[in-house]
Design a protein around this motif. Structure first.
Motif, PDB file in Angstrom:
ATOM      1  N   GLU A   1      66.837   7.347 -39.480  1.00 14.87           N
ATOM      2  CA  GLU A   1      66.874   6.812 -40.885  1.00 14.87           C
ATOM      3  C   GLU A   1      67.038   5.202 -40.336  1.00 14.87           C
TER       4      GLU A   1
ATOM      5  N   SER B   1      65.069  -1.525 -42.154  1.00 18.55           N
ATOM      6  CA  SER B   1      63.485  -1.582 -42.159  1.00 18.55           C
ATOM      7  C   SER B   1      63.374  -2.766 -41.185  1.00 18.55           C
TER       8      SER B   1
ATOM      9  N   VAL C   1      56.046   8.666 -42.216  1.00 16.46           N
ATOM     10  CA  VAL C   1      56.770   7.612 -43.424  1.00 16.46           C
ATOM     11  C   VAL C   1      58.077   9.399 -44.423  1.00 16.46           C
TER      12      VAL C   1
ATOM     13  N   SER D   1      60.720   9.000 -46.665  1.00 14.19           N
ATOM     14  CA  SER D   1      61.395   7.954 -47.510  1.00 14.19           C
ATOM     15  C   SER D   1      61.445   6.696 -46.919  1.00 14.19           C
ATOM     16  N   PHE D   2      61.421   6.085 -48.599  1.00 11.41           N
ATOM     17  CA  PHE D   2      62.468   4.710 -47.787  1.00 11.41           C
ATOM     18  C   PHE D   2      62.688   4.021 -49.648  1.00 11.41           C
TER      19      PHE D   2
ATOM     20  N   SER E   1      58.951   8.169 -52.197  1.00 14.40           N
ATOM     21  CA  SER E   1      58.952   9.590 -51.003  1.00 14.40           C
ATOM     22  C   SER E   1      57.432   9.967 -51.824  1.00 14.40           C
TER      23      SER E   1
ATOM     24  N   ILE F   1      60.980  -3.487 -48.202  1.00 10.54           N
ATOM     25  CA  ILE F   1      61.724  -1.981 -47.997  1.00 10.54           C
ATOM     26  C   ILE F   1      62.846  -2.029 -47.361  1.00 10.54           C
TER      27      ILE F   1
ATOM     28  N   ALA G   1      63.863   3.457 -44.131  1.00  7.05           N
ATOM     29  CA  ALA G   1      63.829   4.178 -44.081  1.00  7.05           C
ATOM     30  C   ALA G   1      63.381   5.350 -43.004  1.00  7.05           C
TER      31      ALA G   1
END
Ligand code: FAD
Length: 439
Positions: free
Chosen positions: A75, A78, A130, A132-133, A146, A167, A170
């Motif tokens: 994680e 961004s 990816v 989730s963000f 997500s 974003i 993420a």
């Protein structure tokens, strides 16, 4: 002096007005200025510019927040660079599953353009990894997205070119590797026909595959090149040479020095260097994935007028006929492409609604900007691509028409529905919104 925020091709006006993330979040709650996130400006044209509003400079928002060395889930904020993600995962045997041709790309930029790498046939595009963000939108709204939460915004933001919001951070899934370094195999081919005969098997047998074409070769040698295949090695390469300070182009030459004699010599030298290698050799990941990062500011070699990149994808059934037609069109226009790269995309879909990769062959051509003559050539390349049912890449572009964009991405209206009204780019104004006079 105010900082400037260029695009990589330097054919469009560079941004001069940018807000920090904190100021942009305040602006989203209270203001009315239009915004567009800016990662590291490795986009070639105007999809990372917002001349009438403000950019959001994400460079100060670049920490790795969490990493699970058991599962490879990372994680990060961004603004973190892909190169930093590699450095973080490497000691634990984890590596980004998709990498573009430069490590100086941010996590946010990689998601927003749904970038692809030399292993699209195996791993699809960046968005496929990816998990989730968190996304900041108008009015100060923060949304966790997500495949199961705010799923429409998740899909619109992957490949959404910064138009759905900022974003913030993420979570991505890294890929387990024995070593980050690569066993590289170089397969020369004398003609495009030979390349097409090898390409599918090259994909089936290897994690990575990409071809470099010698576009200066003419006559009987036309279409020759080298297919560069690669797999992660079980051992690390010697660090010799890696980590050296990159060469740099320290100032802007007054003219493009990438003229025909230079390009011919460069292409001959590159081909000779690759041919000298043993058939399979252990190659440090930096040289395999990011050869151009070895010369910083290499885009300056194209001269003050900058460069255009044209990246098309051509459906597989017609590629044997259309790829040579694209190359012939640039030859006929007397414009040599410095770097000409050909790659076969696989069939993996993307979670994003706007995503460039699709089954077929993708051809990337770089041209110095010679004004009207280059623009006319690029339009010709667009026309050939459209007639073949292909698509042109928007984040490599600085001048395609609305019609070419819409034909390339028939789901563009869905992105317009999910676009946050406070976010816009010069590209979006020039194509979908058709605002004349935007940069
Ligand atoms: C030498 C070179 C090689 C390349 N090779 C490849 C390749 O092999 N494959 C490929 O796919 N691309 C390739 N590219 C293009 C590059 O990978 C993409 O343009 C990438 O998205 C640039 O990321 P960036 O961080 O520089 O972002 P920017 O260029 O600054 O922005 C890219 C887009 O992302 C948006 N964005 C940035 N940060 C955020 C955020 N936090 N939230 C929401 N939106 C955001 C921006 O608004 C913009 O629309 C290459 C570029 C270069 C210069």
């Amino acid at each position: 002096m105010a900082e400037i925020y260029p695009s990589f091709g330097r054919t469009v006006r560079a941004g001069t007005h940018a807000l920090t993330l904190g100021a942009a979040l305040d602006e989203l709650r209270q203001g009315s200025t239009s915004l567009l996130p800016y990662g590291n400006g490795r986009t070639y044209g105007d999809s990372c510019q917002n001349a009438d509003g403000a950019l959001v400079d994400m460079s100060g928002h670049a920490s790795i927040l969490d990493f699970d060395a058991q599962t490879g889930v990372l994680e990060a904020e961004s603004g973190v660079m892909l190169g930093d993600i590699i450095a973080h995962g490497r000691p634990h045997g984890w590596f980004p599953p998709v990498l573009p041709g430069t490590q100086f790309v941010t996590l946010g930029g990689a998601i927003a353009n749904d970038v692809h790498g030399k292993n699209h046939h195996r791993r699809g595009s960046f968005g496929a990894h990816v998990l989730s963000f968190d996304l900041a939108r108008s009015g100060g709204e923060m949304l966790h997205c997500s495949p199961t939460e705010n799923a429409h915004l998740f899909a619109a933001t992957i490949g959404g070119m910064g138009l759905t919001g900022i974003i913030l951070s993420a979570r991505i899934q890294l890929m387990q590797v024995a070593s980050v370094d690569i066993e590289e195999q170089v397969k020369p081919f004398p003609s495009l026909g030979h390349y097409f005969d090898m390409a599918e098997d090259g994909d089936i047998e290897n994690e990575y595959a990409v071809a470099w074409l010698d576009q200066m070769a003419t006559g009987a040698r036309a279409g020759r090149g080298v297919l560069l295949l690669g797999n992660h090695s079980a051992r690390d390469a010697s660090p010799a040479g890696v980590g050296r300070r990159p060469l740099t182009v320290p100032f802007q030459p007054p003219l493009t020095i990438l003229n025909k004699p230079f390009l011919t010599l460069f292409n001959l030298a590159y081909r000779a260097a690759k041919m000298r290698r043993k058939e399979i050799s252990l190659t440090p990941y930096q040289s395999y994935f990011f050869p151009l990062d070895a010369v910083s500011n290499w885009n300056r070699l194209y001269g003050p007028a900058g460069l255009f990149q044209h990246q098309s994808v051509i459906p597989e059934p017609v590629a044997r006929e259309i790829v040579p037609a694209l190359l012939s069109a640039s030859h006929a226009a007397g414009q040599g492409s410095f770097l000409t790269v050909l790659k076969r995309f696989g069939t993996a879909g993307s979670p994003g609604i706007i995503s460039f990769p699709r089954p077929g062959y993708t051809l990337t051509l770089d041209f110095p900007n010679r004004g009207a003559a280059t623009l006319a050539l690029l339009e010709r390349l667009d026309a050939i691509t459209m007639e073949a049912g292909g698509a042109v890449n928007p984040y490599k572009d600085a001048r395609m028409s609305a019609a070419v964009f819409k034909a390339s991405f028939p789901r563009w209206q869905e992105l317009e529905v999910w676009r946050d009204a406070r976010f816009v780019s010069d590209f979006w104004k020039r194509t979908v919104l058709r605002v004349s006079g935007s940069a």
